[in-house]
Design a protein around this motif. Structure first.
Motif, PDB file in Angstrom:
ATOM      1  N   TYR A   1       0.848  -1.188   0.000  1.00 12.01           N
ATOM      2  CA  TYR A   1       0.000   0.000   0.000  1.00 12.01           C
ATOM      3  C   TYR A   1       0.888   1.243   0.000  1.00 12.01           C
ATOM      4  O   TYR A   1       1.846   1.321   0.763  1.00 12.01           O
ATOM      5  N   PHE A   2       0.543   2.226  -0.840  1.00 11.79           N
ATOM      6  CA  PHE A   2       1.300   3.468  -0.917  1.00 11.79           C
ATOM      7  C   PHE A   2       0.335   4.636  -0.696  1.00 11.79           C
ATOM      8  O   PHE A   2      -0.569   4.874  -1.501  1.00 11.79           O
ATOM      9  N   LEU A   3       0.524   5.357   0.392  1.00 12.38           N
ATOM     10  CA  LEU A   3      -0.368   6.447   0.781  1.00 12.38           C
ATOM     11  C   LEU A   3       0.191   7.783   0.309  1.00 12.38           C
ATOM     12  O   LEU A   3       1.350   8.116   0.579  1.00 12.38           O
ATOM     13  N   THR A   4      -0.637   8.548  -0.386  1.00 12.58           N
ATOM     14  CA  THR A   4      -0.300   9.926  -0.748  1.00 12.58           C
ATOM     15  C   THR A   4      -1.157  10.855   0.089  1.00 12.58           C
ATOM     16  O   THR A   4      -2.385  10.755   0.075  1.00 12.58           O
ATOM     17  N   GLU A   5      -0.499  11.747   0.850  1.00 13.29           N
ATOM     18  CA  GLU A   5      -1.200  12.708   1.694  1.00 13.29           C
ATOM     19  C   GLU A   5      -0.728  14.116   1.358  1.00 13.29           C
ATOM     20  O   GLU A   5       0.300  14.310   0.707  1.00 13.29           O
ATOM     21  N   PHE A   6      -1.475  15.114   1.835  1.00 14.47           N
ATOM     22  CA  PHE A   6      -1.217  16.500   1.454  1.00 14.47           C
ATOM     23  C   PHE A   6      -1.171  17.375   2.712  1.00 14.47           C
ATOM     24  O   PHE A   6      -2.058  17.308   3.558  1.00 14.47           O
ATOM     25  N   SER A   7      -0.128  18.180   2.825  1.00 17.50           N
ATOM     26  CA  SER A   7       0.028  19.055   3.980  1.00 17.50           C
ATOM     27  C   SER A   7       0.450  20.439   3.509  1.00 17.50           C
ATOM     28  O   SER A   7       0.763  20.648   2.329  1.00 17.50           O
ATOM     29  N   GLY A   8       0.479  21.415   4.439  1.00 17.13           N
ATOM     30  CA  GLY A   8       0.899  22.752   4.034  1.00 17.13           C
ATOM     31  C   GLY A   8       0.579  23.799   5.066  1.00 17.13           C
ATOM     32  O   GLY A   8       0.146  23.516   6.180  1.00 17.13           O
ATOM     33  N   ASP A   9       0.793  25.060   4.674  1.00 17.41           N
ATOM     34  CA  ASP A   9       0.533  26.216   5.521  1.00 17.41           C
ATOM     35  C   ASP A   9       0.222  27.378   4.600  1.00 17.41           C
ATOM     36  O   ASP A   9       0.217  27.237   3.370  1.00 17.41           O
ATOM     37  N   TRP A  10      -0.001  28.539   5.177  1.00 15.69           N
ATOM     38  CA  TRP A  10      -0.327  29.715   4.371  1.00 15.69           C
ATOM     39  C   TRP A  10       0.770  29.976   3.345  1.00 15.69           C
ATOM     40  O   TRP A  10       1.961  29.986   3.655  1.00 15.69           O
ATOM     41  N   ALA A  11       0.366  30.185   2.087  1.00 19.05           N
ATOM     42  CA  ALA A  11       1.268  30.442   0.961  1.00 19.05           C
ATOM     43  C   ALA A  11       2.207  29.269   0.677  1.00 19.05           C
ATOM     44  O   ALA A  11       3.191  29.403  -0.049  1.00 19.05           O
ATOM     45  N   HIS A  12       1.902  28.117   1.255  1.00 15.63           N
ATOM     46  CA  HIS A  12       2.736  26.929   1.021  1.00 15.63           C
ATOM     47  C   HIS A  12       1.832  25.691   1.127  1.00 15.63           C
ATOM     48  O   HIS A  12       2.123  24.743   1.831  1.00 15.63           O
TER      49      HIS A  12
ATOM     50  N   VAL B   1      -0.750  22.434   0.015  1.00 16.47           N
ATOM     51  CA  VAL B   1      -0.870  21.203  -0.767  1.00 16.47           C
ATOM     52  C   VAL B   1       0.488  20.635  -1.179  1.00 16.47           C
ATOM     53  O   VAL B   1       0.818  20.503  -2.357  1.00 16.47           O
ATOM     54  N   ASN B   2       1.292  20.308  -0.164  1.00 19.09           N
ATOM     55  CA  ASN B   2       2.547  19.608  -0.419  1.00 19.09           C
ATOM     56  C   ASN B   2       2.270  18.107  -0.414  1.00 19.09           C
ATOM     57  O   ASN B   2       1.763  17.565   0.562  1.00 19.09           O
ATOM     58  N   MET B   3       2.617  17.449  -1.495  1.00 19.90           N
ATOM     59  CA  MET B   3       2.268  16.043  -1.684  1.00 19.90           C
ATOM     60  C   MET B   3       3.406  15.136  -1.234  1.00 19.90           C
ATOM     61  O   MET B   3       4.568  15.345  -1.593  1.00 19.90           O
ATOM     62  N   THR B   4       3.061  14.128  -0.440  1.00 18.02           N
ATOM     63  CA  THR B   4       4.034  13.144   0.036  1.00 18.02           C
ATOM     64  C   THR B   4       3.461  11.750  -0.160  1.00 18.02           C
ATOM     65  O   THR B   4       2.325  11.483   0.218  1.00 18.02           O
ATOM     66  N   GLU B   5       4.254  10.865  -0.745  1.00 19.70           N
ATOM     67  CA  GLU B   5       3.838   9.472  -0.894  1.00 19.70           C
ATOM     68  C   GLU B   5       4.795   8.582  -0.124  1.00 19.70           C
ATOM     69  O   GLU B   5       6.010   8.736  -0.204  1.00 19.70           O
TER      70      GLU B   5
ATOM     71  N   LYS C   1      -6.863  18.486  15.011  1.00 18.40           N
ATOM     72  CA  LYS C   1      -7.740  18.847  16.125  1.00 18.40           C
ATOM     73  C   LYS C   1      -7.898  20.359  16.213  1.00 18.40           C
ATOM     74  O   LYS C   1      -8.123  20.905  17.288  1.00 18.40           O
ATOM     75  N   LEU C   2      -7.795  21.038  15.068  1.00 26.78           N
ATOM     76  CA  LEU C   2      -7.843  22.496  15.036  1.00 26.78           C
ATOM     77  C   LEU C   2      -9.252  23.037  14.827  1.00 26.78           C
ATOM     78  O   LEU C   2      -9.427  24.238  14.653  1.00 26.78           O
ATOM     79  N   GLY C   3     -10.232  22.151  14.826  1.00 30.27           N
ATOM     80  CA  GLY C   3     -11.617  22.619  14.717  1.00 30.27           C
ATOM     81  C   GLY C   3     -11.918  23.275  13.392  1.00 30.27           C
ATOM     82  O   GLY C   3     -11.756  22.692  12.330  1.00 30.27           O
ATOM     83  N   THR C   4     -12.352  24.540  13.441  1.00 28.44           N
ATOM     84  CA  THR C   4     -12.751  25.245  12.230  1.00 28.44           C
ATOM     85  C   THR C   4     -11.569  25.552  11.319  1.00 28.44           C
ATOM     86  O   THR C   4     -11.769  25.929  10.164  1.00 28.44           O
ATOM     87  N   ARG C   5     -10.347  25.396  11.818  1.00 30.16           N
ATOM     88  CA  ARG C   5      -9.159  25.611  10.985  1.00 30.16           C
ATOM     89  C   ARG C   5      -8.538  24.270  10.608  1.00 30.16           C
ATOM     90  O   ARG C   5      -7.332  24.141  10.448  1.00 30.16           O
ATOM     91  N   ALA C   6      -9.387  23.267  10.464  1.00 29.41           N
ATOM     92  CA  ALA C   6      -8.917  21.893  10.254  1.00 29.41           C
ATOM     93  C   ALA C   6      -8.042  21.746   9.021  1.00 29.41           C
ATOM     94  O   ALA C   6      -7.131  20.926   8.996  1.00 29.41           O
ATOM     95  N   ASN C   7      -8.304  22.511   7.979  1.00 29.52           N
ATOM     96  CA  ASN C   7      -7.584  22.358   6.728  1.00 29.52           C
ATOM     97  C   ASN C   7      -6.300  23.179   6.680  1.00 29.52           C
ATOM     98  O   ASN C   7      -5.647  23.265   5.643  1.00 29.52           O
ATOM     99  N   MET C   8      -5.907  23.770   7.800  1.00 28.41           N
ATOM    100  CA  MET C   8      -4.757  24.680   7.801  1.00 28.41           C
ATOM    101  C   MET C   8      -3.447  23.951   7.508  1.00 28.41           C
ATOM    102  O   MET C   8      -2.620  24.434   6.738  1.00 28.41           O
ATOM    103  N   PHE C   9      -3.237  22.793   8.124  1.00 25.59           N
ATOM    104  CA  PHE C   9      -1.989  22.054   7.951  1.00 25.59           C
ATOM    105  C   PHE C   9      -2.178  20.704   7.273  1.00 25.59           C
ATOM    106  O   PHE C   9      -1.255  20.186   6.660  1.00 25.59           O
ATOM    107  N   VAL C  10      -3.354  20.116   7.409  1.00 24.35           N
ATOM    108  CA  VAL C  10      -3.614  18.772   6.891  1.00 24.35           C
ATOM    109  C   VAL C  10      -4.890  18.802   6.059  1.00 24.35           C
ATOM    110  O   VAL C  10      -5.911  19.312   6.506  1.00 24.35           O
ATOM    111  N   SER C  11      -4.825  18.235   4.869  1.00 18.02           N
ATOM    112  CA  SER C  11      -6.001  18.212   3.995  1.00 18.02           C
ATOM    113  C   SER C  11      -6.833  16.970   4.260  1.00 18.02           C
ATOM    114  O   SER C  11      -6.283  15.886   4.455  1.00 18.02           O
TER     115      SER C  11
END
Length: 246
Positions: free
Chosen positions: A170-181, A183-187, A200-210
């Motif tokens: 199994y090969f997992l591709t996930e996406f992370s990032g921050d402001w102005a940086h 959707v960084n893709m890692t497999e 666990k950031l609540g309403t800012r859930a998409n800030m670092f992890v997609s």
């Protein structure tokens, strides 16, 4: 609130016996995909298959029983449970058995299947919803949990979905990032154990992890070849994906 997805294989034991007529086969299908469940001899629901569409019913007789569809805490399985409930008598075990299922068209090429499971000792019900979009090759799923116990219960875990896959790698591709940086893709290849993607950031859930991922089966993902499962959550708050490989 926690929303989760799982993948793994396990070994389950059973003792009681049902007649074949009491073990319905439940097919959830799109134009290219089949997701198949069946009730076991013990009255519990098992996922037999998830993959390319099976066009002949005769193919299904060769499928193994598979793994329990919605694993519960406190029983004989050692994998990450989909649900962990503490009853008002302080017991935290749950054993869900099949009650019924229904299938209903919801529009052009859309069909909803609902599978109802209940504990035979406690008044706890879990309904598994699957909405299949035929042409789009998408299956949307969520769980509905209710109880009629005399006092409040505590839900420690409650997954919106649980899926079981069977592949050599199994090969997992996930996406992370921050402001102005963003959707960084890692497999990376998944090995024995658990891999958790959460926030666990609540309403800012998409800030670092997609809240979406892709999972390549057998080999690393490629642009024009291979088998890839893509998953996403229709949810804007806290979430968790748990991938477990046996």
């Amino acid at each position: 609130m926690k929303l989760k997805s799982f993948l793994f294989l396990g070994l389950l034991c059973f003792v009681s016996i049902l007649q074949a007529s009491d073990r319905p086969l439940i097919k959830i299908e799109t134009e290219r995909t089949s997701l198949i469940y069946q009730v076991g001899d013990n009255g519990r629901l098992y996922q037999k298959y998830l993959g390319k569409r099976l066009n002949h019913n005769s193919d299904m007789q060769y499928l193994p029983q598979g793994t329990e569809a919605y694993l519960t805490h406190g029983m004989e399985d050692y994998f990450e449970p989909a649900i962990h409930i503490r009853h008002n008598d302080n017991n935290s075990s749950l054993l869900l058995k099949y009650v019924e299922h229904s299938s209903e068209p919801k529009g052009d090429g859309v069909n909803e299947t609902v599978i109802t499971l209940k504990d035979d000792k406690y008044p706890v019900t879990v309904k598994l919803h699957y909405i299949a979009y035929n042409k789009e090759n998408i299956i949307r799923t969520f769980s509905e949990i209710s109880h009629q116990e005399k006092k409040s219960v505590i839900l420690s875990k409650y997954a919106s979905s649980m899926l079981h896959l069977n592949s050599s790698r199994y090969f997992l591709t996930e996406f992370s990032g921050d402001w102005a940086h963003e959707v960084n893709m890692t497999e990376r290849e998944l090995d024995f154990g658990k891999k958790v993607v959460d926030t666990k950031l609540g309403t800012r859930a998409n800030m670092f992890v997609s809240p979406f991922f892709q999972l390549a089966l057998g080999n690393p993902s490629q642009e024009n070849a291979g088998e890839v499962l893509v998953g996403t959550l229709g949810w804007t708050g806290n979430f968790r994906f748990t991938f477990e490989v046996d």
